[in-house]
Motif scaffolding. Structure first.
Motif, short mmCIF file in Angstrom:
data_model
loop_
_atom_site.label_atom_id
_atom_site.label_comp_id
_atom_site.label_asym_id
_atom_site.label_seq_id
_atom_site.Cartn_x
_atom_site.Cartn_y
_atom_site.Cartn_z
N VAL A 198 0.97 -1.14 0.15
CA VAL A 198 0.12 -0.22 -0.12
C VAL A 198 0.75 1.42 -0.17
CG1 VAL A 198 -1.85 1.37 1.49
CG2 VAL A 198 -2.00 -1.09 1.25
N THR A 199 0.69 2.14 -0.69
CA THR A 199 1.57 3.24 -1.15
C THR A 199 1.04 4.54 -1.70
OG1 THR A 199 3.79 4.01 -1.97
CG2 THR A 199 2.60 2.47 -3.26
N HIS A 200 1.64 5.71 -1.22
CA HIS A 200 1.17 7.01 -2.13
C HIS A 200 1.96 7.13 -3.25
CE1 HIS A 200 -1.30 8.26 1.51
NE2 HIS A 200 -1.83 8.82 0.69
N ASP A 201 3.17 6.38 -3.15
CA ASP A 201 4.33 6.75 -4.20
C ASP A 201 4.11 6.13 -5.33
OD1 ASP A 201 6.93 7.59 -4.77
OD2 ASP A 201 7.83 6.02 -3.48
N VAL A 202 2.86 6.44 -6.28
CA VAL A 202 2.51 6.12 -7.28
C VAL A 202 3.54 6.03 -8.31
CG1 VAL A 202 0.89 6.04 -9.42
CG2 VAL A 202 0.28 7.07 -7.04
N GLY A 203 4.25 7.03 -8.71
CA GLY A 203 5.49 7.08 -9.93
C GLY A 203 6.54 6.11 -9.51
N THR A 204 6.77 5.78 -8.42
CA THR A 204 8.15 5.17 -8.03
C THR A 204 7.97 3.73 -8.20
OG1 THR A 204 8.60 7.08 -6.61
CG2 THR A 204 9.95 4.96 -6.31
N ILE A 205 6.60 3.29 -8.04
CA ILE A 205 6.40 1.61 -7.78
C ILE A 205 5.98 1.21 -8.97
CG2 ILE A 205 5.67 2.00 -5.41
CD1 ILE A 205 2.63 1.14 -6.77
N THR A 206 5.61 2.01 -10.12
CA THR A 206 4.98 1.24 -11.24
C THR A 206 6.12 0.49 -12.17
OG1 THR A 206 5.58 3.19 -12.66
CG2 THR A 206 3.27 2.73 -11.98
N ASP A 207 7.60 0.65 -12.11
CA ASP A 207 8.46 -0.34 -12.51
C ASP A 207 8.79 -1.28 -11.70
OD1 ASP A 207 9.81 1.75 -11.10
OD2 ASP A 207 11.30 1.58 -12.27
N LYS A 208 8.36 -1.35 -10.20
CA LYS A 208 8.79 -2.37 -9.47
C LYS A 208 7.67 -3.59 -9.13
CE LYS A 208 11.88 0.39 -7.90
NZ LYS A 208 11.74 1.76 -8.74
N VAL A 209 6.38 -3.27 -9.31
CA VAL A 209 5.39 -3.99 -8.96
C VAL A 209 4.87 -4.77 -10.51
CG1 VAL A 209 4.49 -2.66 -7.30
CG2 VAL A 209 3.61 -2.40 -9.34
N THR A 210 4.48 -5.76 -10.26
CA THR A 210 3.74 -6.61 -11.48
C THR A 210 2.41 -5.98 -11.84
OG1 THR A 210 2.87 -8.38 -10.18
CG2 THR A 210 5.01 -8.55 -11.00
N HIS A 211 1.64 -5.51 -10.88
CA HIS A 211 0.04 -4.99 -11.02
C HIS A 211 -0.11 -3.92 -10.10
CE1 HIS A 211 -0.07 -9.49 -12.25
NE2 HIS A 211 -0.92 -9.31 -13.10
N VAL A 212 -1.14 -3.22 -10.24
CA VAL A 212 -1.59 -2.08 -9.80
C VAL A 212 -3.10 -2.24 -9.38
CG1 VAL A 212 -2.18 0.42 -9.63
CG2 VAL A 212 0.47 -0.63 -10.57
N ALA A 213 -3.50 -1.77 -8.30
CA ALA A 213 -4.86 -1.61 -8.06
C ALA A 213 -5.11 -0.21 -7.65
CB ALA A 213 -5.46 -2.72 -7.08
N CYS A 214 -5.88 0.41 -7.97
CA CYS A 214 -6.36 1.63 -7.72
C CYS A 214 -7.72 1.92 -7.04
CB CYS A 214 -6.20 2.97 -8.89
SG CYS A 214 -6.40 4.60 -8.53
N ILE A 215 -7.58 2.30 -5.74
CA ILE A 215 -8.82 2.37 -4.96
C ILE A 215 -9.27 3.67 -4.62
CG2 ILE A 215 -7.93 1.65 -2.80
CD1 ILE A 215 -9.98 -0.08 -2.43
N ASN A 216 -10.45 4.15 -4.76
CA ASN A 216 -10.99 5.21 -4.16
C ASN A 216 -12.56 4.95 -3.80
OD1 ASN A 216 -11.48 7.82 -3.10
ND2 ASN A 216 -10.92 8.93 -4.90
N LYS A 217 -12.84 4.39 -2.98
CA LYS A 217 -14.17 3.87 -2.49
C LYS A 217 -14.43 2.49 -3.42
CE LYS A 217 -18.82 5.11 -1.53
NZ LYS A 217 -19.82 6.45 -1.84
N HIS A 218 -14.53 2.66 -4.73
CA HIS A 218 -14.61 1.59 -5.84
C HIS A 218 -13.17 1.31 -6.12
CE1 HIS A 218 -18.82 2.83 -5.98
NE2 HIS A 218 -18.41 3.92 -6.17
N LEU A 219 -12.83 0.15 -6.85
CA LEU A 219 -11.83 -0.31 -7.50
C LEU A 219 -12.00 0.44 -8.86
CD1 LEU A 219 -8.94 -1.90 -7.07
CD2 LEU A 219 -10.50 -3.80 -8.13
N HIS A 220 -11.03 1.33 -9.18
CA HIS A 220 -10.96 2.09 -10.42
C HIS A 220 -10.14 1.52 -11.55
CE1 HIS A 220 -13.61 5.68 -9.00
NE2 HIS A 220 -12.90 5.50 -7.78
N PHE A 221 -9.07 0.90 -10.84
CA PHE A 221 -8.34 0.15 -11.87
C PHE A 221 -7.51 -0.97 -11.30
CE2 PHE A 221 -4.18 -0.77 -13.43
CZ PHE A 221 -4.33 -0.86 -14.86
N HIS A 222 -7.69 -2.04 -11.89
CA HIS A 222 -6.68 -3.20 -11.63
C HIS A 222 -6.03 -4.05 -12.88
CE1 HIS A 222 -6.49 -7.53 -9.84
NE2 HIS A 222 -5.32 -6.87 -9.50
N GLY A 223 -4.76 -4.09 -12.91
CA GLY A 223 -4.17 -4.72 -13.95
C GLY A 223 -2.82 -4.74 -14.12
N GLN A 224 -2.23 -5.06 -14.72
CA GLN A 224 -0.81 -4.93 -15.02
C GLN A 224 0.02 -3.58 -14.95
OE1 GLN A 224 0.79 -7.60 -18.03
NE2 GLN A 224 0.06 -9.36 -17.02
#
Length: 253
Positions: A198-224
């Protein structure tokens, strides 16, 4: 077919009439490294608490390792690291070795003596997070970043299959953060531990993680993570409720 570690369907959670999570569906497969992102107050911590069995959602189902959470007993298979760095009592009289060994309590019971194998497991976990030379040092003498590594060692000493980290880099300097992420990638790739960060650090993690889930009450994005990097600025702004630029740091993996 990939094995699912977490499966969430139609999850709703309400605090005192305020809906915090709405119709969340999320699948985390074995071996993945998921970055869970979203603005403050978006429900990320509530979702973690539901996953860890601390909170009970009003609707929906959660399965851990294929089992409904209500029947799940093997909690030692899940390691958890909280936003510790700022709140830890640095005067606590324990060595790094002792702090990491405390992670075996759920497996051993409170007063059981450690066997030679247990001691090896502790040393191995300390080595895996790069703290071997500090094993006998008092935890309070370590920097914030080193303390967080010690807490990760404590979380992985019982060989969990899933490691959940709640904003572990809060209050840690940028260079240390970079090394910290490298270490998480290593745990994911070399030990095969499934990770949720779980992180606020959106830019730094995108090349580290395999998948991203973006949540703001709803799940707005979930994918690679590659798909996440390709999102347009206005789509990101819709998720976050304000303009946001994803700065990616294209270090090679």
């Amino acid at each position: 077919m990939s094995e699912s570690i977490i499966e969430i369907n139609h999850l709703n959670f309400t605090y005192e009439r305020q809906r915090v999570l709405e119709d969340i569906h999320l699948l985390v497969e074995k071996g993945s490294f998921l970055g869970l992102v979203g603005p403050n107050g978006s429900g990320k911590t509530t979702l973690l608490k539901c996953l860890l069995g601390i909170l009970k959602p009003q609707q929906g189902e959660i399965k851990l390792f294929g089992q409904p959470i209500q029947k799940f007993k093997n909690w030692h298979e899940i390691g958890f690291v909280s936003q510790k760095a700022n709140s830890f009592n640095t005067g606590f009289p324990a060595s790094v070795f002792e702090v990491v060994a405390s992670g075996l309590t759920s497996k051993l019971g409170l007063f059981k003596m450690m066997s030679p194998n247990d001691r090896k497991s502790v040393q191995k976990a300390i080595e895996q997070v790069g703290l071997s030379e500090f094993a006998k040092r008092n935890i309070g003498e370590l920097s914030g970043g080193q303390q967080q590594r010690a807490f990760i060692a404590r979380a992985i000493v019982s060989d969990p299959k899933l490691l959940i980290l709640d904003e572990p880099t809060v209050g840690v300097d940028a260079k240390t953060v970079q090394n910290f992420y490298e270490m998480l990638m290593k745990l994911n790739r070399e030990l095969g531990i499934t990770l949720i960060l779980v992180t606020h650090d959106v830019g730094t993690i995108t090349d580290k993680v395999t998948h991203v889930a973006c949540i703001n009450k709803h799940l707005h994005f979930h994918g690679q993570s590659k798909e996440f990097e390709e999102l347009k600025g206005d789509e990101m702004s819709d998720f976050y409720g304000h303009s946001l630029h994803v700065l990616t740091h294209n270090h090679s993996h």
